[in-house]
Scaffold this motif. Sequence first.
Motif, PDB file in Angstrom:
ATOM      1  N   VAL A 176       0.853  -1.189   0.000  1.00 46.07           N
ATOM      2  CA  VAL A 176       0.000   0.000   0.000  1.00 46.07           C
ATOM      3  C   VAL A 176       0.890   1.240   0.000  1.00 46.07           C
ATOM      4  O   VAL A 176       1.893   1.307   0.704  1.00 46.07           O
ATOM      5  N   CYS A 177       0.530   2.194  -0.858  1.00 50.15           N
ATOM      6  CA  CYS A 177       1.358   3.392  -1.023  1.00 50.15           C
ATOM      7  C   CYS A 177       1.209   4.327   0.172  1.00 50.15           C
ATOM      8  O   CYS A 177       0.104   4.619   0.612  1.00 50.15           O
ATOM      9  N   ARG A 178       2.358   4.818   0.664  1.00 51.80           N
ATOM     10  CA  ARG A 178       2.322   5.700   1.834  1.00 51.80           C
ATOM     11  C   ARG A 178       2.804   7.110   1.511  1.00 51.80           C
ATOM     12  O   ARG A 178       2.913   7.961   2.383  1.00 51.80           O
ATOM     13  N   GLY A 193       3.316  11.031  -0.121  1.00 50.60           N
ATOM     14  CA  GLY A 193       2.554  12.283  -0.073  1.00 50.60           C
ATOM     15  C   GLY A 193       1.246  12.332  -0.850  1.00 50.60           C
ATOM     16  O   GLY A 193       0.176  12.486  -0.243  1.00 50.60           O
ATOM     17  N   PRO A 194       1.296  12.239  -2.193  1.00 48.48           N
ATOM     18  CA  PRO A 194       0.056  12.390  -2.954  1.00 48.48           C
ATOM     19  C   PRO A 194      -1.036  11.409  -2.528  1.00 48.48           C
ATOM     20  O   PRO A 194      -2.211  11.792  -2.465  1.00 48.48           O
ATOM     21  N   CYS A 195      -0.693  10.179  -2.206  1.00 42.60           N
ATOM     22  CA  CYS A 195      -1.704   9.254  -1.704  1.00 42.60           C
ATOM     23  C   CYS A 195      -2.133   9.657  -0.299  1.00 42.60           C
ATOM     24  O   CYS A 195      -3.309   9.606   0.043  1.00 42.60           O
ATOM     25  N   ALA A 196      -1.142  10.064   0.517  1.00 39.08           N
ATOM     26  CA  ALA A 196      -1.442  10.400   1.910  1.00 39.08           C
ATOM     27  C   ALA A 196      -2.456  11.536   2.014  1.00 39.08           C
ATOM     28  O   ALA A 196      -3.349  11.496   2.855  1.00 39.08           O
ATOM     29  N   GLU A 212       6.665   3.065  -1.179  1.00 37.27           N
ATOM     30  CA  GLU A 212       6.681   4.439  -1.681  1.00 37.27           C
ATOM     31  C   GLU A 212       5.947   4.507  -3.016  1.00 37.27           C
ATOM     32  O   GLU A 212       5.681   3.485  -3.649  1.00 37.27           O
ATOM     33  N   CYS A 213       5.672   5.743  -3.437  1.00 40.49           N
ATOM     34  CA  CYS A 213       4.861   6.064  -4.624  1.00 40.49           C
ATOM     35  C   CYS A 213       4.899   4.998  -5.715  1.00 40.49           C
ATOM     36  O   CYS A 213       5.951   4.642  -6.225  1.00 40.49           O
ATOM     37  N   LEU A 214       3.716   4.511  -6.078  1.00 42.94           N
ATOM     38  CA  LEU A 214       3.606   3.452  -7.079  1.00 42.94           C
ATOM     39  C   LEU A 214       3.392   4.010  -8.485  1.00 42.94           C
ATOM     40  O   LEU A 214       3.154   3.258  -9.421  1.00 42.94           O
ATOM     41  N   GLY A 215       3.469   5.323  -8.632  1.00 41.37           N
ATOM     42  CA  GLY A 215       3.280   5.905  -9.964  1.00 41.37           C
ATOM     43  C   GLY A 215       1.827   5.847 -10.406  1.00 41.37           C
ATOM     44  O   GLY A 215       1.531   5.656 -11.583  1.00 41.37           O
ATOM     45  N   ALA A 216       0.930   5.969  -9.458  1.00 49.94           N
ATOM     46  CA  ALA A 216      -0.493   5.924  -9.776  1.00 49.94           C
ATOM     47  C   ALA A 216      -1.226   6.977  -8.954  1.00 49.94           C
ATOM     48  O   ALA A 216      -2.385   6.794  -8.599  1.00 49.94           O
ATOM     49  N   CYS A 217      -0.544   8.081  -8.663  1.00 50.85           N
ATOM     50  CA  CYS A 217      -1.053   9.073  -7.713  1.00 50.85           C
ATOM     51  C   CYS A 217      -2.371   9.698  -8.160  1.00 50.85           C
ATOM     52  O   CYS A 217      -3.103  10.230  -7.332  1.00 50.85           O
ATOM     53  N   GLY A 218      -2.675   9.648  -9.465  1.00 53.90           N
ATOM     54  CA  GLY A 218      -3.929  10.213  -9.952  1.00 53.90           C
ATOM     55  C   GLY A 218      -5.126   9.372  -9.556  1.00 53.90           C
ATOM     56  O   GLY A 218      -6.270   9.789  -9.706  1.00 53.90           O
TER      57      GLY A 218
END
Lengths: 437, 193
Positions: free
Chosen positions: B100-102, B104-107, B141-147
Amino acid sequence: MDRKILLDKIDIPGIRSFGVFQNAGGYSAVEKALTTMSPEEVVEEVKLSGLRGRGGAGFPTGMKWSFLDRKSGKPRYLICNADESEPGTFKDRFLMEKIPHLLIEGMICSCYALGVNTGYIYVRGEYKYIIGILNEAIREAHANGFLGKDILRTGYDLELHVHSGAGAYICGEETAQIESLEGKRGNPRIKPPFPAVVGLYGCPTVVNNVETLANIGFIVNHGGGEYAGYGVGKSTGTKLISACGNINNPGVYEIEFGLSVREFLYSDKYCGGIKGGKALKAVIPGGSSVPILPAHLILQTASGEERLMTYESLADGGFVSGSMLGSGGFIVFDEEACIVRNTWNLARFYHHESCGQCSPCREGTGWMESVLHRLEHGKGRQKDIDLLVSIAGKIEGNTICPLGDAAAWPVASAIRHFRQEFEAHVEAAVCPVSQIH
Amino acid sequence: MSDREIIRPVREKEGTNVTFSPAVLEKIEKIKGRYPAGREKSALLPILHIAQEELGGYLSVDVMDYVASLLHIQPIEVYEVATFYTQYYLDPVGRHVIEVCRTGPCAICGGERISAYLAKKLNINPGETTSDGLFTLKEVECLGACGSAPVMQVNTQFYEFLTEEKIDQILEELRAQGNEDKPEKSKWIEKFF
Ligand SMILES: Cc1cc2nc3c(=O)[nH]c(=O)nc-3n(C[C@H](O)[C@H](O)[C@H](O)COP(=O)(O)O)c2cc1C
Ligand code: FES
């Protein structure tokens, strides 16, 4: 300001397949380049286009190509950087998923221009399904005679291979990527020598971002002059912006350089405004590494000019009141977001991703993370704020690769623009800003 | 430690029997062929992915030594790589690894709540495996799917715009699969490598 170069065809059903792509005009650039142009002519058109690297640094692509050592007698390599790990950035994924042949076509033209016979696409390990899509696209291009031996009976040979990373942000940095492609840890190399002279396997190498290479087909087809007619000033062409955070329409948008930030942020064609009708607090406009700007400075420059989506306008004001276009990862924060918490989060990211070679970065990112952690959790002291500024200053410029800068800038800029919020955390001895929790 | 001890082979390989199937070995030769002669070490990252998937879900010392022997490199060259990249697991994991992504943008889009919900539902902390061996939870960390935040990845599948209800449903589906290999498993290597 809404002409498209990269994504104009993505709504055509089946465009991911070779046949549909070719029927829509795809691969004509390969035919044109290989049968009517010399490699040098292709390089000249790219120079003329003004195209700048879309991986983050914005270095002119034609100039980078002209640095490639063609006299060494060694093989030359092109590496497509599809590592895409900068938080807030997901445009390359979108491009490769929707229209993979645009990248393959651009890579064939680029390899031809550079005299390269083997190219690699370095894809971050988390994008397994993208690797599947690219492998299929390469197989189709092969089957149709656009890859392999004697392409289009011109005597030109080219193989493209997809290579999988395994979870390491640093492998997006070009020399770390080269190390990783050689089967090693992703420790960046000291430059010089630059990859253009000593790169993969000690051979001259060009590393370019996915989006950069996807532009080459258009430049070959229409000429660098026509490309340079898109955008404004030295920001020529278009840019994929991946927009995320607290907005109504997160996603990937192709914008022509020169669109205003305000329109990008509030128009329903793009971000569609702040979610839930809340107020805008801040934006990180170019991926997590670039300075954060508060609402008033993202919409206008310090001198009151409308801020535009260009390399120059986003950087206007330098680090005092400007930021950078970076990778085009546009992260939006609404009024309820906690800047301290987000800065701690990003500091943790850079600490986790530091390769550990350089002491200022390895140690400094750890210190920033722990000081920010205590600030966010109500255990900070007022002097911690200046301590953070001091640590960031000691990392910046003192490391082999720019990851150190990338870690320092978000912290320094957050304090520059939101110092009061940091102070309020100390005074309240708790995070006073409502957030997720 | 004396010099003599230092140059001893890292580990006796007697008694271990990790090997790839002939079909996988054939694929590995193909992967090695993508790199210039003498540069086969380049195939290390892809081969470690395959080894992890095929040989027990994580990279034991035996598996790493075996990979070293396939590439004719020293075991230490494999260890140093395996310990650098976060997608390689050095300890046993559950049947499904939930990442699970933790970042910034997901947070700022509810990612922290999602991560906490997963931990509560599975009754484990990030980094741990459920007692039935079905799930390992990891924060990445960021999975490249922040959108499409908040985001997680299970095996190679992305799950986006997560909500608590969605997580309930996903966990149920994965539980229903139990310990069976998915039917598409056999195609995994062909497709991704
Ligand atoms: C820490 C770090 C991470 C990077 N990550 C990426 C990345 O994920 N993708 C990318 O294209 N460039 C990335 N870069 C930039 C590359 O080093 C390089 O400049 C770029 O790939 C060159 O391609 P371009 O000129 O086409 O932009 C990164 C740089 C640094 C310092
Ligand atoms: S921050 Fe979660 S996918 Fe990018």
